[in-house]
Design a protein around this motif. Sequence first.
Motif, PDB file in Angstrom:
ATOM      1  N   GLY A 196     -18.255 -18.705 -13.799  1.00 15.76           N
ATOM      2  CA  GLY A 196     -19.506 -19.002 -13.116  1.00 15.76           C
ATOM      3  C   GLY A 196     -19.610 -20.473 -12.785  1.00 15.76           C
ATOM      4  N   GLN A 197     -20.727 -20.846 -12.211  1.00 17.00           N
ATOM      5  CA  GLN A 197     -20.918 -22.196 -11.688  1.00 17.00           C
ATOM      6  C   GLN A 197     -20.643 -23.292 -12.718  1.00 17.00           C
ATOM      7  OE1 GLN A 197     -24.903 -22.912 -10.265  1.00 17.00           O
ATOM      8  NE2 GLN A 197     -24.298 -24.712  -9.105  1.00 17.00           N
ATOM      9  N   PHE A 198     -21.092 -23.090 -13.965  1.00 17.69           N
ATOM     10  CA  PHE A 198     -20.982 -24.143 -14.969  1.00 17.69           C
ATOM     11  C   PHE A 198     -19.888 -23.874 -16.005  1.00 17.69           C
ATOM     12  CE2 PHE A 198     -25.549 -24.257 -13.662  1.00 17.69           C
ATOM     13  CZ  PHE A 198     -25.476 -25.458 -12.964  1.00 17.69           C
ATOM     14  N   ALA A 199     -18.929 -23.047 -15.655  1.00 18.57           N
ATOM     15  CA  ALA A 199     -17.879 -22.681 -16.613  1.00 18.57           C
ATOM     16  C   ALA A 199     -17.005 -23.858 -17.022  1.00 18.57           C
ATOM     17  CB  ALA A 199     -17.011 -21.567 -16.032  1.00 18.57           C
ATOM     18  N   PHE A 200     -16.924 -24.895 -16.170  1.00 13.63           N
ATOM     19  CA  PHE A 200     -16.099 -26.060 -16.474  1.00 13.63           C
ATOM     20  C   PHE A 200     -16.951 -27.281 -16.791  1.00 13.63           C
ATOM     21  CE2 PHE A 200     -11.659 -25.116 -14.498  1.00 13.63           C
ATOM     22  CZ  PHE A 200     -11.539 -24.031 -15.352  1.00 13.63           C
ATOM     23  N   ALA A 201     -18.165 -27.051 -17.278  1.00 10.22           N
ATOM     24  CA  ALA A 201     -19.051 -28.171 -17.589  1.00 10.22           C
ATOM     25  C   ALA A 201     -18.557 -28.989 -18.765  1.00 10.22           C
ATOM     26  CB  ALA A 201     -20.460 -27.646 -17.876  1.00 10.22           C
ATOM     27  N   ASP A 202     -17.863 -28.345 -19.720  1.00 11.92           N
ATOM     28  CA  ASP A 202     -17.373 -29.017 -20.925  1.00 11.92           C
ATOM     29  C   ASP A 202     -16.018 -29.655 -20.634  1.00 11.92           C
ATOM     30  OD1 ASP A 202     -16.419 -29.821 -23.370  1.00 11.92           O
ATOM     31  OD2 ASP A 202     -16.709 -27.895 -24.369  1.00 11.92           O
ATOM     32  N   PRO A 203     -15.932 -30.979 -20.609  1.00 11.60           N
ATOM     33  CA  PRO A 203     -14.652 -31.621 -20.264  1.00 11.60           C
ATOM     34  C   PRO A 203     -13.542 -31.324 -21.268  1.00 11.60           C
ATOM     35  CG  PRO A 203     -16.245 -33.244 -21.048  1.00 11.60           C
ATOM     36  CD  PRO A 203     -16.994 -31.963 -20.865  1.00 11.60           C
ATOM     37  N   GLU A 204     -13.908 -31.109 -22.532  1.00 19.00           N
ATOM     38  CA  GLU A 204     -12.885 -30.776 -23.524  1.00 19.00           C
ATOM     39  C   GLU A 204     -12.249 -29.424 -23.192  1.00 19.00           C
ATOM     40  OE1 GLU A 204     -14.256 -31.028 -27.504  1.00 19.00           O
ATOM     41  OE2 GLU A 204     -14.817 -33.152 -27.364  1.00 19.00           O
ATOM     42  N   ARG A 205     -13.072 -28.475 -22.743  1.00 17.28           N
ATOM     43  CA  ARG A 205     -12.528 -27.177 -22.360  1.00 17.28           C
ATOM     44  C   ARG A 205     -11.611 -27.322 -21.146  1.00 17.28           C
ATOM     45  NH1 ARG A 205     -14.748 -22.053 -19.119  1.00 17.28           N
ATOM     46  NH2 ARG A 205     -13.259 -20.534 -19.925  1.00 17.28           N
ATOM     47  N   VAL A 206     -12.031 -28.098 -20.169  1.00 23.11           N
ATOM     48  CA  VAL A 206     -11.208 -28.305 -18.975  1.00 23.11           C
ATOM     49  C   VAL A 206      -9.863 -28.923 -19.352  1.00 23.11           C
ATOM     50  CG1 VAL A 206     -11.063 -29.474 -16.748  1.00 23.11           C
ATOM     51  CG2 VAL A 206     -13.254 -28.551 -17.510  1.00 23.11           C
ATOM     52  N   HIS A 207      -9.901 -29.926 -20.210  1.00 27.08           N
ATOM     53  CA  HIS A 207      -8.663 -30.576 -20.640  1.00 27.08           C
ATOM     54  C   HIS A 207      -7.751 -29.573 -21.347  1.00 27.08           C
ATOM     55  CE1 HIS A 207      -5.909 -33.287 -22.690  1.00 27.08           C
ATOM     56  NE2 HIS A 207      -6.318 -34.258 -21.877  1.00 27.08           N
ATOM     57  N   HIS A 208      -8.345 -28.752 -22.203  1.00 26.13           N
ATOM     58  CA  HIS A 208      -7.558 -27.750 -22.932  1.00 26.13           C
ATOM     59  C   HIS A 208      -6.909 -26.753 -21.969  1.00 26.13           C
ATOM     60  CE1 HIS A 208      -6.464 -24.776 -25.987  1.00 26.13           C
ATOM     61  NE2 HIS A 208      -7.041 -23.863 -25.224  1.00 26.13           N
ATOM     62  N   VAL A 209      -7.683 -26.271 -21.003  1.00 27.98           N
ATOM     63  CA  VAL A 209      -7.161 -25.303 -20.034  1.00 27.98           C
ATOM     64  C   VAL A 209      -5.967 -25.883 -19.279  1.00 27.98           C
ATOM     65  CG1 VAL A 209      -7.671 -24.160 -17.832  1.00 27.98           C
ATOM     66  CG2 VAL A 209      -9.286 -23.962 -19.730  1.00 27.98           C
ATOM     67  N   LEU A 210      -6.105 -27.112 -18.796  1.00 31.62           N
ATOM     68  CA  LEU A 210      -5.032 -27.713 -18.018  1.00 31.62           C
ATOM     69  C   LEU A 210      -3.810 -28.017 -18.872  1.00 31.62           C
ATOM     70  CD1 LEU A 210      -7.064 -30.115 -15.712  1.00 31.62           C
ATOM     71  CD2 LEU A 210      -6.051 -27.914 -15.113  1.00 31.62           C
ATOM     72  N   ALA A 211      -4.047 -28.513 -20.081  1.00 32.42           N
ATOM     73  CA  ALA A 211      -2.917 -28.815 -20.951  1.00 32.42           C
ATOM     74  C   ALA A 211      -2.164 -27.547 -21.330  1.00 32.42           C
ATOM     75  CB  ALA A 211      -3.408 -29.535 -22.208  1.00 32.42           C
ATOM     76  N   GLU A 212      -2.897 -26.489 -21.637  1.00 30.50           N
ATOM     77  CA  GLU A 212      -2.260 -25.231 -22.011  1.00 30.50           C
ATOM     78  C   GLU A 212      -1.480 -24.615 -20.858  1.00 30.50           C
ATOM     79  OE1 GLU A 212      -2.135 -23.199 -24.989  1.00 30.50           O
ATOM     80  OE2 GLU A 212      -2.414 -25.268 -25.664  1.00 30.50           O
ATOM     81  N   SER A 213      -1.888 -24.898 -19.642  1.00 32.67           N
ATOM     82  CA  SER A 213      -1.205 -24.329 -18.485  1.00 32.67           C
ATOM     83  C   SER A 213      -0.142 -25.274 -17.914  1.00 32.67           C
ATOM     84  CB  SER A 213      -2.209 -23.941 -17.395  1.00 32.67           C
ATOM     85  OG  SER A 213      -3.103 -24.983 -17.099  1.00 32.67           O
ATOM     86  N   GLY A 214       0.139 -26.348 -18.638  1.00 29.06           N
ATOM     87  CA  GLY A 214       1.289 -27.165 -18.302  1.00 29.06           C
ATOM     88  C   GLY A 214       1.058 -28.329 -17.368  1.00 29.06           C
ATOM     89  N   TRP A 215      -0.197 -28.718 -17.158  1.00 28.78           N
ATOM     90  CA  TRP A 215      -0.486 -29.881 -16.320  1.00 28.78           C
ATOM     91  C   TRP A 215      -0.523 -31.128 -17.199  1.00 28.78           C
ATOM     92  CZ3 TRP A 215      -1.041 -29.556 -10.983  1.00 28.78           C
ATOM     93  CH2 TRP A 215      -1.103 -28.249 -10.463  1.00 28.78           C
ATOM     94  N   ALA A 216      -0.133 -32.243 -16.641  1.00 31.53           N
ATOM     95  CA  ALA A 216      -0.062 -33.501 -17.377  1.00 31.53           C
ATOM     96  C   ALA A 216      -0.900 -34.569 -16.669  1.00 31.53           C
ATOM     97  CB  ALA A 216       1.390 -33.953 -17.489  1.00 31.53           C
ATOM     98  N   GLY A 217      -1.032 -35.727 -17.308  1.00 30.13           N
ATOM     99  CA  GLY A 217      -1.774 -36.822 -16.688  1.00 30.13           C
ATOM    100  C   GLY A 217      -3.193 -36.431 -16.348  1.00 30.13           C
TER     101      GLY A 217
END
Length: 283
Positions: A184-205
């Motif tokens: 939903g609209q605010f699903a990525f409001a938590d920056p820690e969650r966003v960082h976790h999602v990207l790190a787990e999916s192999g994105w860096a920097g």
Amino acid sequence: MDASRRSYDEQAARWNGPAGHAWVDLQGVLNEMFGPIEKLLVDAVSAEHAAGVLDVGCGTGSITRAVARRTGHCVGVDISGPMIEEARARAEQEGVPASFVQADAQEYAFEPAAFDAVISRFGVMFFSDPVRAFTNLRSTVKDGAALRCVVWRGPEENPFMTTAERAAAPFLPELPARRPDQPGQFAFADPERVHHVLAESGWAGIGIEPVDVVCTLPEKELVTYFTRLGPLGTVLPDADERTRAEIIEVVRPAFDPFVQGTEVRYTAACWMVSARASHAKLS
């Protein structure tokens, strides 16, 4: 049916139904309102000198076309049939080198290493499995490719976006509650969650920076805006005329703090998310 499949079906029904058609009908208003955010993304990806760009959750394709004008080609992907159809028509009409795919970017089999960059304006918060989605997106870009996404911060920082549902709550107790752990609209409001999602999916920097953007729309479009989009847009079509009129009478004054003459003005509190693709974790 598992939760992921149920979530996908709900999103597909929404964006191929009234919500998708509303975005098509109101694309002029929405593109103007979110124009400053479009400029942020287009400037960011242009600075990358990317030859091939993927626009995720492209909607009716305004950003896809803008990027294509700068880079020579851009591909937009969206789950919404009505919006993709409109995007294709607009690109053809304008003679812009943009192409479009109707698909779920979480699952679609993109060509490997096909893109130099991925961008999105409010299009990545609806995945049923974000880690799976961003892993799939990483597989379609070259090593070191840039990711640039704008997502909403929390509802407490975006009162404009919840004004209608808060004002209408006494009339519509069945309005679904927003849950930060759901698509939903605010699903990525938590920056820690966003960082976790990207790190787990192999994105860096990974970078997550706050951006506050002033957005405007004509006051004459305000009632159409809040009755056709957002939570009210999902329930008002089924309301009787009397209830609908009562809700509009209550909700419209709730927006008065944002009205300045003939213009509605508010601040969109967002995150600018950036990252680089790393293929080190690809199996």
